[in-house]
Scaffold this active site. Structure first.
Site, PDB file in Angstrom:
ATOM      1  CE  LYS A 163      -3.847   4.880  -1.960  1.00  0.00           C
ATOM      2  NZ  LYS A 163      -4.872   5.417  -2.888  1.00  0.00           N
TER       3      LYS A 163
ATOM      4  CE1 TYR B 160      -4.010   2.060   0.484  1.00  0.00           C
ATOM      5  CE2 TYR B 160      -2.688   3.223   2.122  1.00  0.00           C
ATOM      6  CZ  TYR B 160      -3.813   3.151   1.321  1.00  0.00           C
ATOM      7  OH  TYR B 160      -4.743   4.169   1.348  1.00  0.00           O
TER       8      TYR B 160
END
Length: 259
Positions: free
Chosen positions: A157, A153
């Site tokens: 991002k 993640y």
């Protein structure tokens, strides 16, 4: 309500069936926009009857989803796209580099990074023809920190920040703006849907507890953000009210990004 000056604008919004995506779609429609909503879930009942809302069901991890979604938008509204809100995303299990599975890595990168880039690739040529367009990507606290989520993640991002800045600089002379809004924890986003909490990397979570607790206290004090709060931020940066702002990384997290 036309406070965001997007009357008759054609806007594509991913993750439109719940959470921030649903709130942004609702606000965009109330502001006079024509919206193509994209989601893997069913079309939201609250928007289905709106004549200015078209729903496209898609799993954005599939290679052709972006191209097909843009074709659906053109079929519905013609060869015009004024805005793109890349909101859809998935969480990981806080797995570190030594525990992350191939499936988790691939899914996070596919949905959180590859899909937004592919959608930008499809809409930018249309925006260039009009000499104008606005793209707002949705990042996270994990876009700016390595201490709040797993490696998949976090990497996805961080990568979206880089893609945002590249698009902003590359097309700055063609009237196309690109920014990224980075929320903290937001209630009822649906981003954890389908995540088996029993599979979280507990050792990694323990390392991040103090960071998470600093933000959790906001909710305890009634200062936590709702999807509607983020929707207003997104529509502001999508609209001409934010003219001149491009390539910006905007935290919307009640100062969580300061630590």
């Amino acid at each position: 309500m036309t406070m965001y000056n997007i009357q008759d604008h054609v806007v594509i919004i991913t993750g439109s069936s719940s959470g921030i995506g649903l709130a942004a779609s609702t606000l965009a429609l109330a502001s006079g926009a024509k919206v193509l909503g994209i989601d893997i879930s069913n079309s939201p009942a609250s928007l289905t009857a709106n004549p200015n809302y078209t729903f496209f069901a898609a799993d954005l991890s599939h290679p052709e989803s972006a191209k097909k979604a843009i074709a659906a938008c053109i079929a519905a509204y013609g060869n015009r796209i004024d805005g793109l809100l890349n909101i859809a995303g998935v969480m990981d299990l806080n797995q570190s580099a030594d525990t992350v599975t191939d499936d988790m890595w691939d899914r996070c990168i596919a949905i959180n990074l590859t899909a937004p880039v592919k959608l930008m690739r499809e809409v930018i040529p249309i925006m260039r023809l009009r000499g104008k367009g606005s793209i707002v990507n949705v990042g996270s606290k994990a876009s700016m920190s390595g201490a709040v989520s797993g490696v998949a993640y976090t990497a996805s991002k961080h990568g979206l920040v880089g893609a945002t800045k590249n698009v902003a600089w590359r097309f700055k002379h063609e009237g196309i703006r690109c920014n990224i809004v980075c929320p903290g924890g937001v209630a009822a986003t649906g981003i954890r849907d389908g995540v088996d909490s029993t599979q979280f990397d507990s050792e990694a979570m323990e390392m991040m507890t103090v960071i998470h607790q600093a933000h959790a206290s906001d909710h305890a004090k009634g200062l936590g953000l709702q999807p509607e709060d983020l929707a207003h931020s997104l529509l502001y940066f999508l609209s001409d009210l934010s003219k001149g702002i491009s390539g910006a990384v905007i935290p919307v997290d009640n100062a969580w990004s300061t630590i």
